[in-house]
Design an enzyme around this catalytic site. Structure first.
Site, PDB file in Angstrom:
ATOM      1  N   TRP B 161      13.403 -43.197  81.238  1.00  0.00           N
ATOM      2  CA  TRP B 161      14.656 -43.789  80.766  1.00  0.00           C
ATOM      3  C   TRP B 161      15.431 -44.277  81.983  1.00  0.00           C
ATOM      4  CZ3 TRP B 161      19.739 -40.883  79.938  1.00  0.00           C
ATOM      5  CH2 TRP B 161      20.670 -41.690  79.277  1.00  0.00           C
ATOM      6  N   ASP B 242      13.855 -33.056  78.749  1.00  0.00           N
ATOM      7  CA  ASP B 242      14.858 -33.906  78.125  1.00  0.00           C
ATOM      8  C   ASP B 242      14.398 -34.137  76.691  1.00  0.00           C
ATOM      9  OD1 ASP B 242      16.301 -37.229  78.841  1.00  0.00           O
ATOM     10  OD2 ASP B 242      16.723 -35.724  77.305  1.00  0.00           O
ATOM     11  N   LYS B 278      20.604 -39.370  68.063  1.00  0.00           N
ATOM     12  CA  LYS B 278      19.672 -40.026  67.157  1.00  0.00           C
ATOM     13  C   LYS B 278      19.340 -39.201  65.935  1.00  0.00           C
ATOM     14  CE  LYS B 278      18.990 -42.326  71.146  1.00  0.00           C
ATOM     15  NZ  LYS B 278      19.706 -41.953  72.388  1.00  0.00           N
TER      16      LYS B 278
END
Lengths: 459, 429
Positions: B161, B242, B278
């Site tokens: 990311w 993560d 999300k």
């Protein structure tokens, strides 16, 4: 003028009185943890250490047998979470502003709203209106389009983003040696914010004169005169925390003149606009004066107190620059800083504030709610002073009403404070600081008589 | 003017720049003259360009937020219900503790590890509420910078990311990489990863995406995770997970957190970042958590106290709204059940779009192997398209994605998947 890290008097008091884990660790913790809590504490101050109780209402019930117990500021120690200074009604209860309840309902009923990401710099309507509140409707800076806002997590977040930016871009590139001046005393988290932003040289400027219980203007101006050029000064916009002592308008003018001449950078911390005097414009006078004098400055705004939105974390960093172009570039760099700390800010609180500020009717209601809070505090101040004077309590007590905002430096010394806590179960800071919101019509007599006893018993 | 010249010469160069001899001169210079314009955010730039496009068939496959089959943002029913419940309680707005909402922290740890996990039972962990995933990573990175004495190096998968690097860098750590994505297969470079990881200096920090790797969508299989755990253990590496897509990847929260749980079972005390942006659709409420698995309860307490010392000068304490919603959902059996169904619904729609995209590409007559589109998992997909092809997609078809060929599958609907397939075929045949 002190160099290096700054420890207020009450920190030293606690270091002396309580067993510490490891000097270095504790130093760090004491320096960083808030010393303001308004939770009731049992007579053994250490018994709550390590206890994971998080729910403030639970804590209140567990430790509140005596309705006379006044919830004031207590000293800090590690582990315990702190309930910071918050407004209380005359019944000693938290107060959700009526206008906030109304707006929350409105938001809840609006099915067109969703939970999508805000832009990195925050909700545009919030940013623009928050800056407008600080700088005024007729602000020339706003008219000239040289004001920018960054929505942040409370006043703390605004201070941190401003500090991070200054460390990277002010007075050179990544200049960690620029001196940062914080008032003596100040909110303890100021120190931590700038240290954690990377500044290496944090200094104190004289502020509180304990002998005369007022502003040490001479010392303050001297410290500004001798500060290295381009030093950053953290200024409390109004309702100085913890002393409640603000410069007068004339004194602000003197301060501004020295800062202009010495090329010192004004970083305002505005956590109590409206909450201090009851009037938004009056509480923003200093910031607006500096802007009118042509300063480029930062103003960290908190809407925790004046909107009662403590746990929604609503803040705004207002940036005033020379022109649009400079402000745009500054904001673009602030985006990069924000992106690596929280990416984008929470939407709920900003929505409430933006909705309120953009609707004339709600705006008027809000100003009214703010005045309600400010008026109650002003009433408690005058009532406390009147009682102390009626009791003939030794000393002068006009500072109680001359000071402004949530806090008051009573002038009580550590021995007197200890008496208040141990014998009278009135919890206040070792510095003698009290949160006026802890006073109610029901406990005024008890508090006044307790202060009277403390002052007459100990000198 | 002549009288002032000597005084001027005595001033530093910087002071001379800011000398305010006259109102005009005072206004002319700024403290910020040397501040550069920051580079535009590449991903947001995609959305900006998309907004300006007037083509009715345009598609935004850039940003990573879920969209329903009508291309609209989706507010979960369980979230709405939780919000109504919370509103009815008429709670005050008092500050949360620095570490956040306790019920949320506990529920978050249990969601990640399973409530019967030995770590949960023994209490040898600390979880603090954070400002979504970014805030969690930053708290974790800052904690490592201050207390991880063994190394400054954080090893990220290649690619990772985009925001990982600046977060760790701003916190004061250094970034390294290990092989991860194999562009030849559009899959996991398992051999390369093992090889690189086995050479990482001992006691370095290594970051893993727990599931639904961003940006590639390529995840290791369980057997591969087992080998990764073994080498991490052997090299005595510090594992930082993560997890931004638990439940959102496979539709099963336990399956998506399997890697994290496996590492812990192997005796690796990991740290974990969680996001509810999300999987609960709580993007703008900023709901996240940071957990540290510790040796024992005492260590957990000490770690917690230090995390609070880091958090306090960042933002004092976290925002309550999203955490309350998440906590209400996780701790109410009915809402939790409904939430799990909704998460599965989102994951299933994504998987369905992947299947349809591949099917449509076949129908278009594409001769390429598009299996990676269905092999990959989660919101994102590394199509394998090259920058020139991406540019062509944007210019000719108004399809917006990042230059690396990454698409957000969440932006695909049954209404536009055919168009997308046609366009991809056109630029790649």
């Amino acid at each position: 003028m002190q160099r290096g890290l700054h420890f207020p008097a009450h920190v030293d008091w606690f270091r002396k009185h309580f067993v510490l884990k490891g000097a270095e660790e504790m130093l760090f913790q004491l320096q960083s943890l808030p010393c303001d809590m308004d939770l009731p504490v049992p007579s053994s101050m250490l018994s709550a250490v390590g206890n994971g109780q998080e729910d403030s209402s639970l804590l209140h019930r567990a430790y509140e047998p005596n309705p006379q117990h006044v919830h004031w500021m207590v000293g800090r120690w590690h582990y315990l979470d702190h309930y910071k200074s918050a407004y209380r009604t005359d019944e000693g209860q938290p107060w959700v502003l009526p206008v906030v309840k109304k707006v929350e309902q409105k938001i809840a009923n609006d099915t067109s709203l969703n939970h999508e990401y805000l832009p990195i710099l925050g909700l545009p309507e919030f940013r623009a209106n928050a800056s407008r509140i600080a700088l005024g409707e007729d602000s020339c800076a706003i008219k000239e389009n040289r004001v920018g806002g960054v929505q942040c997590l409370g006043g703390t977040g605004a201070l941190r983003i401003g500090a991070e930016f200054l460390r990277r871009w002010y007075n050179g590139n990544n200049n960690t040696t620029t001196p940062v001046y914080i008032s003596s005393p100040s909110w303890e988290n100021h120190n931590s914010v700038f240290v954690n932003a990377g500044f290496k040289d944090i200094r104190a400027y004289r502020y509180w004169d304990a002998a005369k219980r007022g502003l040490d203007l001479e010392g303050l101006l001297e410290d500004m005169e001798s500060a290295p050029e381009f030093s950053i000064f953290i200024l409390h916009a109004c309702a100085h925390n913890p002393t409640g002592t603000d410069p007068t308008l004339e004194q602000w003018k003197q301060i501004a003149a020295v800062m202009k001449r010495r090329f010192l950078f004004p970083f305002f911390d505005s956590a109590y606009q409206g909450f201090a005097s009851g009037c938004l414009d009056r509480d923003a006078w200093a910031v607006r004066y500096f802007v009118s004098e042509g300063f480029e400055l930062f103003c960290a705004q908190s809407f925790s107190k004046n909107f009662g939105l403590y746990n929604e974390r609503v803040g705004n960093l207002s940036v005033v620059g020379k022109d649009t172009d400079n402000v745009q570039r500054v904001l673009s760099q602030m985006e990069k800083i924000v992106r690596t700390i929280w990416s984008n800010p929470p939407s709920q609180g900003a929505r409430i504030v933006a909705t309120t500020l953009t609707c004339p009717q709600l705006f008027a209601e809000w100003k009214d709610n703010v005045k309600t809070m400010a008026d109650r505090v002003l009433l408690m101040r005058s009532e406390l002073r009147a009682r102390l004077q009626a009791l003939g309590t030794p000393g002068t007590w006009n500072h109680i009403t001359e000071q402004i905002g949530m806090f008051s430096f009573t002038g009580l010394n550590p021995k007197q404070v200890e008496y208040m806590i141990k014998e009278k179960h009135i919890y206040l800071m070792a510095s003698g600081r009290i949160n006026m919101c802890g006073l109610t019509t029901k406990n005024l007599d008890y508090v006044a008589s307790s202060i009277h006893e403390a002052v007459t018993k100990f000198q | 003017m002549a009288l002032l010249q000597p005084a001027r010469r005595l001033l530093s160069a910087a002071a001379q720049r800011h000398l305010c001899l006259a109102p005009v001169a005072a206004r002319a210079s700024s403290w910020w003259s040397h501040v550069e314009m920051g580079p535009p955010d590449p991903i947001l730039g995609v959305t900006e360009a998309f907004k300006r496009d007037t083509n009715a068939k345009k598609m935004n496959l850039g940003v990573g937020a879920y969209r329903d089959d009508n291309g609209k943002p989706f507010v979960l029913n369980s979230v709405r219900k939780a919000e109504a419940q919370i509103a009815a309680k008429k709670m005050d707005k008092e500050y949360l503790p620095i570490a956040g909402l306790a019920e949320f922290n506990k529920a978050s740890a249990e969601l990640a590890l399973g409530d019967t996990n030995e770590v949960i039972k023994s209490g040898r962990y600390v979880t603090v509420q954070t400002i979504s995933g970014t805030g969690s990573l930053r708290v974790g990175a800052s904690f490592l910078q201050r207390f991880f004495k063994y190394s400054r190096d954080v090893y990220l998968p290649k690619p990772s990311w985009g925001n990982h690097t600046p977060i760790f860098r701003d916190a004061g750590m250094q970034l390294q990489a290990y092989r991860y994505y194999d562009p030849k297969t559009c899959g996991f470079d398992f051999a390369g990863a093992l090889d690189d990881i086995s050479k990482i200096p001992e006691q370095s920090v290594i970051l893993f995406h727990a599931c639904a790797h961003n940006p590639t969508g390529v995840d290791p299989r369980p057997e591969q995770w087992k080998e990764l755990a073994a080498v991490v253990k052997k090299r005595n590496l510090f594992a930082f997970f993560d997890m931004a897509y638990q439940g959102f990847a496979s539709g099963d929260i336990n399956r998506d957190s399997w890697a994290v749980r496996h590492f812990i079972e192997q005796g690796i005390n990991v740290v974990l970042s969680q996001s509810y942006a999300k999987n609960m659709g709580l993007y703008g409420e900023r709901v996240g958590a940071f957990s540290v698995i510790c040796k024992d309860v005492d260590e957990a307490k000490r770690v917690e106290s230090q995390l609070k010392i880091l958090i306090r000068p960042m933002y004092s304490n976290p925002p309550i709204n999203g955490a309350r919603i998440a906590s209400t959902i996780l701790t109410s059996p009915d809402l939790r059940k409904e939430w799990l169904e909704e998460v599965k619904g989102m994951a299933d729609r994504i998987i369905d779009m992947r299947n349809q995209l591949v099917a449509n590409l076949k129908k278009e007559g594409s001769s390429h192997n598009w299996q990676h589109i269905t092999d990959q998992i989660g919101m994102f997909c590394y199509t394998g398209l090259k920058p020139e092809q991406v540019e062509q997609l944007t210019k000719e078809f108004s399809i917006y994605m990042t230059k690396d060929g990454r698409i957000s599958v969440a932006g695909v609907t049954s209404g536009n998947v055919g168009y997308l397939a046609r366009a991809i075929h056109q630029v790649s045949k």
